[in-house]
Design an enzyme around this catalytic site. Sequence first.
Site, PDB file in Angstrom:
ATOM      1  N   ARG A  46       0.848  -1.205   0.000  1.00  0.00           N
ATOM      2  CA  ARG A  46       0.000   0.000   0.000  1.00  0.00           C
ATOM      3  C   ARG A  46       0.879   1.248   0.000  1.00  0.00           C
ATOM      4  NH1 ARG A  46      -1.642   1.713   4.659  1.00  0.00           N
ATOM      5  NH2 ARG A  46      -2.367  -0.279   5.478  1.00  0.00           N
ATOM      6  N   TYR A  98     -17.083  16.088 -15.684  1.00  0.00           N
ATOM      7  CA  TYR A  98     -17.503  14.700 -15.530  1.00  0.00           C
ATOM      8  C   TYR A  98     -18.509  14.593 -14.359  1.00  0.00           C
ATOM      9  CZ  TYR A  98     -17.418   9.821 -14.211  1.00  0.00           C
ATOM     10  OH  TYR A  98     -17.797   8.555 -13.863  1.00  0.00           O
ATOM     11  N   ASP A 171      -7.962  18.435 -14.151  1.00  0.00           N
ATOM     12  CA  ASP A 171      -8.225  17.069 -14.621  1.00  0.00           C
ATOM     13  C   ASP A 171      -7.811  17.033 -16.093  1.00  0.00           C
ATOM     14  OD1 ASP A 171      -9.342  14.753 -15.697  1.00  0.00           O
ATOM     15  OD2 ASP A 171     -11.043  14.761 -14.331  1.00  0.00           O
ATOM     16  N   LYS A 196      -8.755   6.014 -19.157  1.00  0.00           N
ATOM     17  CA  LYS A 196      -9.080   6.540 -20.493  1.00  0.00           C
ATOM     18  C   LYS A 196      -7.875   6.442 -21.439  1.00  0.00           C
ATOM     19  CE  LYS A 196     -12.789   7.721 -18.184  1.00  0.00           C
ATOM     20  NZ  LYS A 196     -13.711   6.721 -17.772  1.00  0.00           N
TER      21      LYS A 196
HETATM   22  C1  LIG Z   1     -12.721  13.661 -17.125  1.00  0.00           C
HETATM   23  C2  LIG Z   1     -12.899  12.512 -16.185  1.00  0.00           C
HETATM   24  N1  LIG Z   1     -12.333  12.545 -14.973  1.00  0.00           N
HETATM   25  C3  LIG Z   1     -12.473  11.517 -14.103  1.00  0.00           C
HETATM   26  C4  LIG Z   1     -13.212  10.407 -14.414  1.00  0.00           C
HETATM   27  C5  LIG Z   1     -13.347   9.280 -13.408  1.00  0.00           C
HETATM   28  O1  LIG Z   1     -12.483   8.247 -13.751  1.00  0.00           O
HETATM   29  P1  LIG Z   1     -12.737   6.685 -13.392  1.00  0.00           P
HETATM   30  O2  LIG Z   1     -13.931   6.264 -14.181  1.00  0.00           O
HETATM   31  O3  LIG Z   1     -11.469   6.047 -13.818  1.00  0.00           O
HETATM   32  O4  LIG Z   1     -12.987   6.599 -11.943  1.00  0.00           O
HETATM   33  C6  LIG Z   1     -13.814  10.314 -15.671  1.00  0.00           C
HETATM   34  C7  LIG Z   1     -14.611   9.114 -16.025  1.00  0.00           C
HETATM   35  O5  LIG Z   1     -15.290   9.070 -17.025  1.00  0.00           O
HETATM   36  C8  LIG Z   1     -13.666  11.394 -16.583  1.00  0.00           C
HETATM   37  O6  LIG Z   1     -14.245  11.375 -17.788  1.00  0.00           O
END
Ligand SMILES: Cc1ncc(COP(=O)(O)O)c(C=O)c1O
Length: 384
Positions: A46, A98, A171, A196
């Site tokens: 961890r 998101y 992000d 992604k």
């Molecule tokens: C821009 C963005 N940030 C964060 C996330 C969250 O990621 P995760 O699905 O890997 O938890 C997503 C998920 O679609 C996303 O599109």
Amino acid sequence: MKIETQLAHAGFCTDLVTGAISTPIYQTATFRHQAVGVSTGYDYSRTVNPTRQVLETLIAELERGDRGFAFSSGMAAITAVLMMFASGDHLIVSNDLYGGTYRVLEKNFKQFGLTTTFINTSDPEAVKQAIIPGKTKALFIETPTNPLMQITDLRKIASLAGENYLLTVVDNTFMTPYLQCPLEYGADIVIHSGTKYLGGHNDVLSGMVVTREPELSEKIGFVQNSTGAVLGPQDSWLMLRGMKTLGLRMERQQENAGKIAFWLAKNPKVKKVYYPGLPDHPGFEIHQGQSGGFGAMLSFRVQNADFVTQMINHVKLITYAESLGGVETLITYPVKQTHGDIPPEIREAIGVTDDLVRLSVGIENVDDLIADLDQAMAEGEKSL
Ligand SMILES: Cc1ncc(COP(=O)(O)O)c(C=O)c1O
């Protein structure tokens, strides 16, 4: 060294004993100590795992940060960053973002006293007005946003944040460090859903955080170890493997996306296209000034919700699924999927309505993708 080379050599020859070219998967929870007070530097997975460590070093180098941290999902990465704040703190967050980020802020962190103002962060004046002196601690930005591709000027927003002693968190999932490095423009923390583009094959969930300064690295490292949503060694290896081809995939995906965006923009069945690479896209020039490309995400509006449903029901090659960034092209219906947890009145206000579709463009032959969209629209229209 250029980024393509860094990526291709990701985790190359880390095992000095055997010279293995691929990073070994250290599938172990714990590590033996030779004696009391003696450690190899690896005590418990961890805290540090050698496979995850290679990935974390790579993402830190790519984003030009101090340290990288790998989590079990993008949401776990976002949660770790939010854990740095305290009850009574206030955040300013992009209102088009998101849906899961909206949800964790409004449903999880709000109950601990962390409050949020959601605004259009592409408007620096609006951001300035939203700052509550003494309470606002950070700006949380997506650029381009999900799903309307709004562009925020990273240099401007980071300098505004600096003047007000706020952290800038970006992000960077849509762009990846292959196209955009927010830390270079003054951001403090970069987050990824590694699920992604970084992973790239729709086969692994992961999240990343990269920090600019050692002080922030300390804080995130502490949260990662104390809360424990770390990425496992197998998944860390899958990420390393996927990232080797990030540059190739991104080039192909954005080339395809550009062609599809221009085709959609000329299509009479399409009311509006949202793609940062269209010259009339708001923020086109700002985006060009901070990114090396336009990416492979786009959204478009059609006549109404029935048409969306029929079109989606008729795609054959393109897959109707959540998520994005993988080699296969996915079509998503934001109001029913990724943004379903945002209250309808808020979605309406920002324009995430039931006539909007999102495409994550993959690496297929673009002519096949356009032919599939064309036939899905034609068949969809017949079924209305
Ligand atoms: C821009 C963005 N940030 C964060 C996330 C969250 O990621 P995760 O699905 O890997 O938890 C997503 C998920 O679609 C996303 O599109």
